[in-house]
Design a protein around this motif. Structure first.
Motif, short mmCIF file in Angstrom:
data_model
loop_
_atom_site.label_atom_id
_atom_site.label_comp_id
_atom_site.label_asym_id
_atom_site.label_seq_id
_atom_site.Cartn_x
_atom_site.Cartn_y
_atom_site.Cartn_z
N ALA A 42 50.55 37.54 47.42
CA ALA A 42 49.75 36.15 47.57
C ALA A 42 50.25 35.14 48.41
N SER A 46 49.94 34.93 42.25
CA SER A 46 49.25 35.97 41.54
C SER A 46 48.42 36.69 42.44
N ALA A 47 48.47 38.17 42.24
CA ALA A 47 47.38 38.89 43.13
C ALA A 47 46.25 39.23 42.30
N THR A 93 44.38 30.46 48.71
CA THR A 93 45.24 31.39 48.15
C THR A 93 44.64 32.94 48.73
N ARG A 102 44.94 37.12 48.60
CA ARG A 102 46.00 38.17 47.66
C ARG A 102 45.42 39.42 48.22
#
Length: 758
Positions: free
Chosen positions: A504, A127-128, A513, A515
């Motif tokens: 991501a 997820s961003a 991660t 993003r």
């Protein structure tokens, strides 16, 4: 007529379309043996950490499993298979995400044990969107968070969030979305309501999304609050009585009860509260500031069969607030003195104003799972919202009355599908709005203007379609793209197409991660069409009401999430360009109208840190924001005096540095302590140089403390102290609900909880 036709068309589309309540995510995983060969037929159980909600399935020939329609929250995954030791892993589910768990089963030994397999999945890697998740334990232990009218569950945990002039702000803006069970609670009004819509004690989880939304999450640029209410899965024919009382004659009470079986769960509560301290006061003294309110909440959940679930949620709140005033005739607000240029700023010495509020919300959701990869949700809703501001007839110079009632009826339909590389969401969101507005004024300033009342009944409709897809070309890369076409018809008719793109990148060797996001948003305007006598008065005084157009925003953001041994560090940078930025302006003694400003630029850095349970006893959390919120004239809609264009200037909710540091620790004999330290560098100064130098008001720090103890399983008690040092500063000097706003004084109160079976 056009609005009604658009609404009826939307209803017809809703009943024949497919749409996703964004409360849900999914959990996927692969089970393998010590030689990394897939295990067929292993039993996988997904169990909530906060209730008795559970699901089970079996792995396929590839050792894979999928749980769909999983409400956001914290879970355990446990796996059992003949010949292998049982394994367990923790996972956090956020809305519209699909965490992937890898569990390795070891061969069973002579003594059966449960192995914790792999690293816990504690942060989304696909997820961003930067996400803050607050649970029921945080609400119960954070100082002040469990009170009916508290917003500490947001301001203590979410960077860049604060309450100033009695309104919640996040990322420099007012406009936020509240979702209950994934269904939006529509509300186009700005700065008219003071009380929250739900009692925090009714919340199981609160997910806060800060920008970088997918198209399915709506258009409220500055924050999306996704609430998972208590459902009854945390009760078993149990009730809980909550009572609190303390200084300033404050009391708060709630009675809740609920239960469940394998197919049905219910939860209901009623609550009431009062205090002599309701709003932020214009002076250190607490004068004419009492508040009281009551409310109720209900939730029903029924599993018709393994593929169909029905969910029903309803809430009701009524609140009353006295509007505080400055009783000192020589203060900067009341007196014609040099510090205010020999012109009283916001005279309030003779005011005795008050505000009555009401709010009711009902939604019904039908959730259908076609298979392990597809989910359909249909959610009709109704929302009622009221804010009535009344002045004393003798108020000087103007006694104003502003009554508004808004009714919203509509629905959301969404469809999600998870394939090998794609997570697709598509759907429709629509509502029809009808307002009843009454504005009145009595002129007591000797100007010769006559009194008047002006009733208005504006209406509008909104239809938005959304399509969003997350594509994983590689296991370490997630690309997202979506769009949200919106049609709004009211005082103005507008169309917008809001494209959004995100990425991501997960680094497996580090478990980090990265993003990035770029997107557009369209926010529908409030319905403000006051005309008649008020318009004539404003025309004679070089001001007028102009129809409001929607706010159009452009946002870009990048960030990083770093989990390490249960700790999670998240940092992001964002910048928002807003056109027709929503704000508010006031007339006379405090009745406020929404306005739009030509442009605003908000940019900042944010940092959050969350620890695991350290030594099984303590946990800490940190939220920091370095933020600049600036705007530029002219005023383009609402109450305006046709000001000339200007360069960027600090908005009244511009605070450069905001920090919250808190935590809780388990003490011996089932006791605990929790704290929160808040620091703000100061909001913008409306009167630079007098009475405070510089462009911003003084910095301010508060320290909150809670001590609690469980006496068995049924009874618990706690003592809370907010702003322990009683530090008081002028927090904000804009004209809303009484003029200046000082930080709240020290509050000390005790809470007791009693649980019993019925």
């Amino acid at each position: 007529m056009k609005a009604k036709i658009a609404f009826l068309s939307a209803v017809l589309i809703l009943t024949n379309s497919i749409v996703l309540a964004t409360i849900f995510g999914s959990v996927q995983g692969i089970i393998h043996d010590p030689q990394h060969r897939p295990i067929l037929g292993a039993t996988v159980v997904l169990k909530s950490k906060s209730s008795e909600w559970t699901k089970s399935t079996s792995t396929d020939a590839n050792g894979a499993f999928v749980f769909n329609a999983v409400p956001l929250g914290d879970y355990f995954i446990s796996v059992a298979s003949p010949g292998f030791a049982q394994a367990e892993q923790s996972v956090v589910v956020n809305s519209s995400t699909a965490p992937i768990a890898h569990l390795q089963l070891s061969l069973a030994g002579a003594n059966e044990t449960i192995n914790v397999s792999g690293a816990p999945v504690i942060a989304p890697t696909d997820s961003a969107t930067p996400i803050t998740l607050v649970d029921r334990l945080d609400i119960a232990r954070t100082p002040g968070a469990s009170r009916s009218n508290s917003l500490a569950i947001i301001t203590d945990f979410v960077p860049g969030s604060y309450v100033t002039h009695d309104q919640l702000h996040i990322r420099g803006g007012h406009q936020t979305s509240w979702l209950v069970d994934g269904v939006p609670v529509p509300n186009t009004n700005i700065a008219s309501n003071l009380g929250p819509q739900l009692d925090p004690k009714d919340i199981d989880y609160l997910e806060v999304n800060r920008g970088s939304y997918g198209a399915e999450s709506g258009d409220r640029t500055y924050g999306v609050f996704n609430i998972v209410p208590r459902t009854g899965f945390e009760h078993n024919n149990e009730a809980e009585l909550f009572l609190s009382g303390g200084n300033l004659y404050q009391t708060n009470a709630q009675l809740s009860f609920g239960s469940h079986n394998e197919r049905f769960a219910y939860y209901a509560s009623v609550n009431g509260n009062r205090s002599n301290l309701g709003l932020q006061t214009p002076v250190p003294d607490v004068v004419h500031d009492a508040t009281n309110g009551y409310g109720g909440f209900g939730s029903l959940l029924f599993n018709v069969d393994p593929s169909n679930q029905l969910r029903f949620v309803t809430s009701l709140r009524r609140d009353y607030y006295q509007i505080p005033y400055d009783p000192n005739p020589n203060d900067i607000e009341n007196a014609d003195i040099a510090e205010n240029g020999f012109a009283a700023q916001y005279p309030s010495i003779g005011l005795r104003d008050g505000q009555h509020e009401g709010d009711a919300f009902v939604n019904f959701s039908s959730v259908h799972t076609f298979n392990s990869k597809t989910l359909l949700t249909v959610s009709p809703f109704y929302h009622y919202n009221r804010a009535n501001y009344d002045s004393s007839p003798n108020d000087m110079p103007i006694a104003s009355t502003d009554h508004r009632t808004s009714n919203y009826a509509g629905g959301q339909v969404s469809f999600s599908a998870n394939f090998a590389r794609n997570n697709l969401q598509t759907g429709l969101y629509s509502f029809y709005q009808r307002d009843n507005e009454l504005f009145g004024a009595i002129f007591n300033d000797g100007s010769g203007n006559s009194s008047f009342t002006d009733p208005e009944r504006p209406s509008s409709s909104l239809v938005a379609y959304f399509l969003d897809d997350k594509f994983k070309p590689f296991s370490w890369l997630t690309l997202s793209a979506g769009m949200r076409p919106t049609h709004f018809s009211g005082g103005v008719t507008e169309n917008a197409i809001s494209p959004r793109f995100g990425a991501a990148v997960h680094i497996p060797s580090l478990n980090w991660t990265f993003r990035a996001f770029y997107g557009h948003y369209y926010q529908a305007p409030p319905l403000i069409t006051v005309s008649g006598p008020l318009l004539q008065f404003c025309s004679a005084n070089n001001c007028a009401f102009i129809d409001l157009h929607g706010e159009r925003d452009e946002e870009h953001q990048f960030g990083i999430t770093i989990p390490y041994r249960g700790w999670t560090l998240d940092a992001d940078n964002f910048k928002t360009h807003a056109h027709n930025f929503f704000d508010h302006s006031c007339i006379g003694s405090g009745a406020c109208f929404p306005i739009t400003i030509a442009q605003a630029v908000i940019r900042g850095w944010e940092l959050t840190l969350r620890s695991p349970r350290i030594a099984h006893r303590g946990q800490i959390h940190l939220a920091y924001s370095n933020q600049i919120a600036e705007g530029a004239l002219p005023i383009t809609g609402g109450l305006t005096n046709f000001s000339s264009p200007s360069s960027l200037f600090p908005l009244d909710h511009d605070q450069r540095n905001t920090l919250n540091l808190g935590g809780d620790i388990a003490l011996p004999r089932r006791a605990y302590a929790s704290t929160n330290i808040y620091y703000g560098s100061g909001f913008s100064n409306a009167f630079p140089g007098q009475p405070y130098p510089g462009d911003h008001l003084p910095q301010h720090t508060t320290f909150d403390l809670s001590l609690g103890k469980d006496f068995g399983e049924q009874f618990s008690a706690s003592l809370h102290a907010l702003n322990v040092a009683n530090r008081r500063v002028d927090l904000d000097n804009s004209q809303t609900f009484g003029g200046f706003h000082w930080t709240n004084p020290r509050e000390i109160y005790a809470e007791v909880r009693y649980r019993f079976h019925y």
